[in-house]
Design a protein around this motif. Structure first.
Motif, PDB file in Angstrom:
ATOM      1  N   GLN A   1       0.148  -5.511  -9.200  1.00  0.00           N
ATOM      2  CA  GLN A   1       1.247  -6.545  -8.290  1.00  0.00           C
ATOM      3  C   GLN A   1       2.075  -5.653  -7.382  1.00  0.00           C
ATOM      4  OE1 GLN A   1       3.852  -8.884 -10.748  1.00  0.00           O
ATOM      5  NE2 GLN A   1       2.399 -10.714 -10.130  1.00  0.00           N
ATOM      6  N   LEU A   2       2.364  -5.974  -6.169  1.00  0.00           N
ATOM      7  CA  LEU A   2       3.206  -5.575  -5.255  1.00  0.00           C
ATOM      8  C   LEU A   2       4.578  -5.810  -5.716  1.00  0.00           C
ATOM      9  CD1 LEU A   2       1.408  -5.952  -2.040  1.00  0.00           C
ATOM     10  CD2 LEU A   2       1.344  -4.009  -3.630  1.00  0.00           C
ATOM     11  N   ALA A   3       5.719  -5.355  -5.163  1.00  0.00           N
ATOM     12  CA  ALA A   3       7.294  -5.377  -5.328  1.00  0.00           C
ATOM     13  C   ALA A   3       7.483  -6.910  -5.139  1.00  0.00           C
ATOM     14  CB  ALA A   3       8.052  -4.539  -4.516  1.00  0.00           C
ATOM     15  N   ASP A   4       6.745  -7.658  -4.291  1.00  0.00           N
ATOM     16  CA  ASP A   4       7.251  -9.210  -4.108  1.00  0.00           C
ATOM     17  C   ASP A   4       6.972 -10.125  -5.292  1.00  0.00           C
ATOM     18  OD1 ASP A   4       4.678  -9.767  -3.951  1.00  0.00           O
ATOM     19  OD2 ASP A   4       4.499 -10.029  -1.846  1.00  0.00           O
ATOM     20  N   GLY A   5       6.262  -9.648  -6.390  1.00  0.00           N
ATOM     21  CA  GLY A   5       5.977 -10.316  -7.693  1.00  0.00           C
ATOM     22  C   GLY A   5       4.806 -11.377  -7.409  1.00  0.00           C
ATOM     23  N   TRP A   6       4.226 -11.562  -6.066  1.00  0.00           N
ATOM     24  CA  TRP A   6       3.380 -12.422  -5.830  1.00  0.00           C
ATOM     25  C   TRP A   6       1.959 -11.975  -5.483  1.00  0.00           C
ATOM     26  CZ3 TRP A   6       4.402 -17.311  -7.282  1.00  0.00           C
ATOM     27  CH2 TRP A   6       5.733 -17.675  -7.528  1.00  0.00           C
ATOM     28  N   SER A   7       2.095 -11.112  -4.549  1.00  0.00           N
ATOM     29  CA  SER A   7       0.649 -10.749  -4.072  1.00  0.00           C
ATOM     30  C   SER A   7       0.350  -9.208  -4.783  1.00  0.00           C
ATOM     31  CB  SER A   7       0.790 -10.204  -2.422  1.00  0.00           C
ATOM     32  OG  SER A   7       2.086  -9.322  -2.269  1.00  0.00           O
ATOM     33  N   SER A   8      -1.111  -9.149  -4.703  1.00  0.00           N
ATOM     34  CA  SER A   8      -1.475  -7.985  -5.554  1.00  0.00           C
ATOM     35  C   SER A   8      -2.415  -7.320  -4.683  1.00  0.00           C
ATOM     36  CB  SER A   8      -2.251  -8.500  -6.823  1.00  0.00           C
ATOM     37  OG  SER A   8      -3.263  -9.113  -6.670  1.00  0.00           O
ATOM     38  N   VAL A   9      -2.845  -5.845  -4.687  1.00  0.00           N
ATOM     39  CA  VAL A   9      -3.791  -5.077  -4.286  1.00  0.00           C
ATOM     40  C   VAL A   9      -4.722  -4.373  -5.226  1.00  0.00           C
ATOM     41  CG1 VAL A   9      -2.462  -4.943  -2.120  1.00  0.00           C
ATOM     42  CG2 VAL A   9      -2.227  -3.380  -3.756  1.00  0.00           C
ATOM     43  N   ASN A  10      -5.726  -3.646  -4.619  1.00  0.00           N
ATOM     44  CA  ASN A  10      -6.667  -3.110  -5.452  1.00  0.00           C
ATOM     45  C   ASN A  10      -6.672  -1.710  -4.876  1.00  0.00           C
ATOM     46  OD1 ASN A  10      -7.506  -5.368  -7.091  1.00  0.00           O
ATOM     47  ND2 ASN A  10      -8.865  -6.018  -5.546  1.00  0.00           N
ATOM     48  N   PHE A  11      -6.482  -0.682  -5.992  1.00  0.00           N
ATOM     49  CA  PHE A  11      -6.586   0.839  -5.657  1.00  0.00           C
ATOM     50  C   PHE A  11      -7.119   1.491  -7.010  1.00  0.00           C
ATOM     51  CE2 PHE A  11      -4.847   5.075  -3.521  1.00  0.00           C
ATOM     52  CZ  PHE A  11      -5.970   4.950  -2.905  1.00  0.00           C
ATOM     53  N   VAL A  12      -7.302   2.845  -6.606  1.00  0.00           N
ATOM     54  CA  VAL A  12      -7.701   3.713  -7.937  1.00  0.00           C
ATOM     55  C   VAL A  12      -6.485   3.609  -8.836  1.00  0.00           C
ATOM     56  CG1 VAL A  12      -7.030   5.904  -6.641  1.00  0.00           C
ATOM     57  CG2 VAL A  12      -8.435   5.809  -8.680  1.00  0.00           C
ATOM     58  N   ARG A  13      -5.383   3.901  -8.253  1.00  0.00           N
ATOM     59  CA  ARG A  13      -3.893   3.960  -9.104  1.00  0.00           C
ATOM     60  C   ARG A  13      -2.795   3.294  -8.123  1.00  0.00           C
ATOM     61  NH1 ARG A  13      -7.070   4.993 -12.447  1.00  0.00           N
ATOM     62  NH2 ARG A  13      -6.930   6.978 -13.685  1.00  0.00           N
ATOM     63  N   PRO A  14      -1.834   2.718  -8.664  1.00  0.00           N
ATOM     64  CA  PRO A  14      -0.732   2.204  -8.006  1.00  0.00           C
ATOM     65  C   PRO A  14      -0.057   3.260  -7.104  1.00  0.00           C
ATOM     66  CG  PRO A  14      -0.524   1.315 -10.339  1.00  0.00           C
ATOM     67  CD  PRO A  14      -1.560   2.355 -10.338  1.00  0.00           C
ATOM     68  N   ALA A  15       0.082   2.614  -5.611  1.00  0.00           N
ATOM     69  CA  ALA A  15       0.713   3.552  -4.737  1.00  0.00           C
ATOM     70  C   ALA A  15       2.142   3.117  -4.555  1.00  0.00           C
ATOM     71  CB  ALA A  15      -0.254   3.267  -3.292  1.00  0.00           C
ATOM     72  N   HIS A  16       3.004   4.254  -4.433  1.00  0.00           N
ATOM     73  CA  HIS A  16       4.428   3.968  -4.206  1.00  0.00           C
ATOM     74  C   HIS A  16       5.139   4.449  -3.012  1.00  0.00           C
ATOM     75  CE1 HIS A  16       4.563   2.621  -8.310  1.00  0.00           C
ATOM     76  NE2 HIS A  16       4.008   3.457  -8.605  1.00  0.00           N
ATOM     77  N   GLY A  17       4.334   5.134  -2.032  1.00  0.00           N
ATOM     78  CA  GLY A  17       4.777   5.679  -0.913  1.00  0.00           C
ATOM     79  C   GLY A  17       3.888   5.930   0.089  1.00  0.00           C
ATOM     80  N   LEU A  18       4.217   5.995   1.420  1.00  0.00           N
ATOM     81  CA  LEU A  18       3.391   6.276   2.615  1.00  0.00           C
ATOM     82  C   LEU A  18       4.061   6.985   3.479  1.00  0.00           C
ATOM     83  CD1 LEU A  18       0.636   5.984   3.987  1.00  0.00           C
ATOM     84  CD2 LEU A  18       1.523   3.639   4.737  1.00  0.00           C
ATOM     85  N   VAL A  19       3.494   7.927   3.788  1.00  0.00           N
ATOM     86  CA  VAL A  19       4.146   8.856   5.105  1.00  0.00           C
ATOM     87  C   VAL A  19       3.032   8.846   6.114  1.00  0.00           C
ATOM     88  CG1 VAL A  19       4.929  11.098   5.802  1.00  0.00           C
ATOM     89  CG2 VAL A  19       5.547  10.332   3.341  1.00  0.00           C
ATOM     90  N   ALA A  20       3.677   8.831   7.364  1.00  0.00           N
ATOM     91  CA  ALA A  20       2.922   8.943   8.635  1.00  0.00           C
ATOM     92  C   ALA A  20       3.707   9.490   9.842  1.00  0.00           C
ATOM     93  CB  ALA A  20       2.440   7.634   9.039  1.00  0.00           C
ATOM     94  N   LEU A  21       3.432  11.010   9.835  1.00  0.00           N
ATOM     95  CA  LEU A  21       4.222  11.402  10.836  1.00  0.00           C
ATOM     96  C   LEU A  21       3.285  11.954  12.187  1.00  0.00           C
ATOM     97  CD1 LEU A  21       6.563  13.677   8.592  1.00  0.00           C
ATOM     98  CD2 LEU A  21       7.235  11.509  10.376  1.00  0.00           C
ATOM     99  N   HIS A  22       3.615  11.713  13.357  1.00  0.00           N
ATOM    100  CA  HIS A  22       2.906  12.306  14.633  1.00  0.00           C
ATOM    101  C   HIS A  22       4.018  13.320  15.251  1.00  0.00           C
ATOM    102  CE1 HIS A  22       1.153  12.052  18.832  1.00  0.00           C
ATOM    103  NE2 HIS A  22       0.202  12.671  18.082  1.00  0.00           N
ATOM    104  N   GLY A  23       3.952  14.547  14.830  1.00  0.00           N
ATOM    105  CA  GLY A  23       4.897  15.675  15.059  1.00  0.00           C
ATOM    106  C   GLY A  23       5.912  15.046  14.134  1.00  0.00           C
ATOM    107  N   ALA A  24       7.475  14.912  14.848  1.00  0.00           N
ATOM    108  CA  ALA A  24       8.392  14.567  14.075  1.00  0.00           C
ATOM    109  C   ALA A  24       8.707  13.049  14.037  1.00  0.00           C
ATOM    110  CB  ALA A  24       9.651  14.978  14.668  1.00  0.00           C
ATOM    111  N   ASP A  25       7.744  12.205  14.861  1.00  0.00           N
ATOM    112  CA  ASP A  25       8.010  10.675  14.842  1.00  0.00           C
ATOM    113  C   ASP A  25       7.194  10.112  13.494  1.00  0.00           C
ATOM    114  OD1 ASP A  25       9.503  11.073  16.993  1.00  0.00           O
ATOM    115  OD2 ASP A  25       7.770  11.215  18.222  1.00  0.00           O
TER     116      ASP A  25
END
Length: 702
Positions: free
Chosen positions: A157-181
């Motif tokens: 379950q996601l943090a909103d308590g309603w929706s859910s997703v499927n993955f190998v393990r629960p994910a807690h963070g995402l980083v996406a940097l193009h250079g410093a942006d």
């Protein structure tokens, strides 16, 4: 102008499956870059660096564009006859198609006509705007996650308590940097940012705020206490293991799978030296090594002779100033494991292997093939016959005894706990029972070779039992229709076949395959399926693969295979003879002539015997060929009989000139029936003489 900078994407998750981590990290980076390249955001020159640690998957991709360049596109619409009416106006079908691609009737005059197959078609040409990195990376992330080799996903379950997703393990963070942006993308309910988490206990900063894509690995190591690169962590772990072992004058056990698994379990390895009580070394070292590796992920230490010592290495995920408690804890944990192994070993030796044989009658081997006791009886019968062929009555008797005892260790406590030790423990228990060393070796070795590159059985008795065991498996399962198909081979029959081939060839055994297949099927009841032909073909296909893998040319392998040597041990010598023959200037003309002879004989309405009547020779060329054959064939045959296949083939070189002259001057299919039959008989004799070692027609240039 487009902006080219390096890209970093990280997915921070809960602990990933250690045995899958390496593949997951490589797949994530590869698929991400593949999608970016397909969209024009990265080029072939863009370097890909995968990262994978217990709690993260990440990828660094160099030279990524902020926006892909615009590109010319040509969209095929439909045939001209369908899209335009007789007066050139667009049909409803064309208007509908244009609307679907975002155009209208105003573009009709500019549509390009181009031949497409046999008819003209209409094409809409224009410029497609390049995708932005935000849109392209969003698609690449979705593509990469969908392509990950995940055997089983979990739903959370996601943090909103309603929706859910499927993955190998629960994910807690995402980083996406193009250079410093930061690139504004989201996946698995997470929005991209520049913060990640380091080591749970040893991070200098939490969270770690990344400066840019290129500082990722350095910041995680210095501030987060994590070595994010799988390869870098693997290298550091190996360095520490070798250093710690060298200080003791010992060597860590070599096990790449264990190295990979431990690399996937720690974020920053710390190798520590531990030991256990020397009295446990009385237990067979295979048992101790297996329990330390499989259950505890420890690295046993061996002395210069390869013998296990009472010291071992553990890999900690923390670096306390005083490691004594970590060392003491691991030493306490391993002690009960070793005590269990000692208990099993002591208990098992209270009963002889022979006393366990009757118990195999209660173990089901296969619903259609009976009990393990019945299987042992079949293997025993086959092994006795192979032993007789390999060394007479003495080896036959030993092979029979070893085959009867070979599966008895399946009923021991040690093998019940560690199935990987079957055979190995049988050898130890056989020695304890006072049996001959040859019998003990044969019991231990009868599963060999168990995998590619594994050692072969050490003596004739072991070879007889190992061959019998594999033949019984193959004949049994082929007889009930359990044949490998495609990627499916649940009983590892390809591995059994390869083991059989390796023993025959690499040990140069004087055994004929047809006889081995025959005695294997004869060991089963008359009602068992007789699939000798199917099994023989299967083994032949595996043989081709084995020889190709050994580096032999396809043409050479086909030539020798087609000659059907009854003893497969001859293949290396025959292939060497073919290679030497191909180096002769006469080889190609003779191979071509041999192919021609074969075709002539195939077209003959009657079966041609290799017989001639000298009185019927008319042309000088046919007499010359007959004389040459009379001189060459005995020499070639003599060399063949002596096993000198190179000499046998090279003797044939003298036939080139008379063979060429024969085909230049002689009409084989003469009108006179007797002349024709005599000339065909001469060609049959030539064909027979030329194809003893290999089918030379296979060497002819196509």
């Amino acid at each position: 102008m487009t902006n080219t900078r390096n890209l970093l994407v990280e997915l921070f998750v809960e602990e990933l499956p250690p045995k899958s981590l390496k593949k997951l990290g490589e797949a994530f980076a590869t698929e991400l870059a593949k999608s970016l390249r397909a969209q024009g955001l990265a080029g072939e020159h863009s370097a890909i660096t995968p990262f994978a640690s217990p709690r993260r998957l990440a990828a660094h991709v160099s030279a990524v564009l902020a926006r892909a360049p615009d590109r010319q596109v040509s969209i095929k619409l439909m045939p001209v006859a369908v899209g335009l009416a007789a007066d050139g106006t667009p049909t409803p079908a064309l208007l509908k198609k244009l609307a679907a691609v975002g155009a209208d009737a105003s573009v009709v005059p500019g549509l390009k006509r181009q031949l497409d197959g046999k008819a003209e078609a209409l094409f809409l040409e224009g410029t497609a705007e390049g995708v932005t990195l935000a849109d392209g990376l969003q698609k690449a992330l979705v593509d990469a996650l969908a392509a990950l080799p995940i055997p089983k996903v979990m739903q959370y379950q996601l943090a909103d308590g309603w929706s859910s997703v499927n993955f190998v393990r629960p994910a807690h963070g995402l980083v996406a940097l193009h250079g410093a942006d930061v690139v504004p993308v989201s996946v698995l309910g997470l929005a991209a940012g520049r913060q990640t988490r380091g080591h749970r206990f040893e991070a200098q900063m939490d969270p770690v705020v990344l400066l840019d894509a290129d500082h990722y690995a350095r910041q995680l190591e210095e501030q987060g206490g994590v070595i994010p690169g799988f390869a870098a962590r693997h290298g550091e772990l190996l360095r520490q293991l070798n250093l710690a072992a060298a200080k003791e004058g010992l060597a860590p056990i070599e096990d790449e799978a264990l190295l990979d698994e431990v690399t996937a379990l720690v974020e920053r390895p710390n190798v520590l030296l531990c030991q256990f009580e020397p009295e446990f070394l009385a237990v067979p070292q295979e048992c101790l090594i297996l329990t330390m590796k499989a259950n505890q992920k420890y690295f046993p230490l061996l002395d210069a002779a390869g013998k296990l010592t009472n010291k071992f290495l553990v890999v900690s995920n923390i670096r306390p100033a005083d490691a004594s408690r970590v060392i003491g804890g691991n030493e306490r944990v391993v002690r009960p494991r070793l005590a269990d192994a000692k208990f099993f070993f002591d208990q098992d030796r209270k009963k002889t292997l022979a006393s366990r044989i009757d118990g195999l009658a209660k173990v089901v081997y296969h619903a259609k093939l009976g009990t393990m006791g019945e299987r042992v009886e079949r293997v025993r019968r086959i092994a006795a016959q192979i032993g007789q062929a390999l060394g007479g009555a003495a080896i036959a008797q030993q092979a029979e005894q070893a085959a009867q005892l070979a599966k008895a260790d399946l009923l021991t406590d040690m093998v019940g706990e560690f199935p990987e030790l079957q055979g190995i423990m049988g050898g130890y228990y056989a020695r304890h029972d006072g049996l001959a060393e040859d019998i003990a070796f044969a019991i231990e070795d009868h599963y060999k070779p168990r995998f590619a590159g594994d050692a072969l059985p050490r003596n004739s008795t072991g070879l007889a039992v190992a061959l019998a065991d594999k033949l019984e498996t193959l004949a049994g399962l082929f007889g009930i229709g359990q044949v490998p198909s495609g990627d499916k081979d649940p009983f590892a029959l390809r591995r059994h076949a390869l083991g059989l081939i390796r023993m025959l060839i690499e040990r140069e055994l004087p055994l004929e395959l047809a006889h081995l297949v025959s005695i294997a099927f004869a060991a089963f009841p008359a009602t068992h399926g007789q699939a000798q032909a199917e099994l023989s073909y299967f083994l032949r296909e595996r043989l081709v693969g084995y020889l190709r893998e050994a580096g032999h040319a396809v043409q050479d392998v086909e030539a020798v295979i087609e000659a059907r040597p009854p003893r497969w041990a001859e293949f290396p010598k025959r292939l060497a003879a073919v290679r030497a023959f191909k180096a002769l200037p006469e080889s190609q003309p003779l191979a071509a002539a041999n192919k021609r002879v074969g075709n002539i004989l195939k077209k003959s309405e009657e079966k041609v015997a290799p017989l001639t009547d000298a009185a019927l020779f008319v042309e000088p060329a046919e007499r010359a060929l007959a004389d040459a054959l009379e001189a060459v064939a005995p020499r070639s045959e003599q060399a063949f009989a002596a096993g000198d296949y190179t000499g046998s083939l090279q003797a044939l070189a003298a036939l080139k000139t008379p063979v060429d002259a024969f085909f230049d001057a002689v009409m084989v299919n003469a009108e006179d029936a007797k002349l024709r039959a005599n000339r065909l008989g001469l060609l049959a004799k030539l064909h027979e003489a030329m194809n003893r070692v290999a089918d030379l027609s296979k060497l002819a240039a196509s």
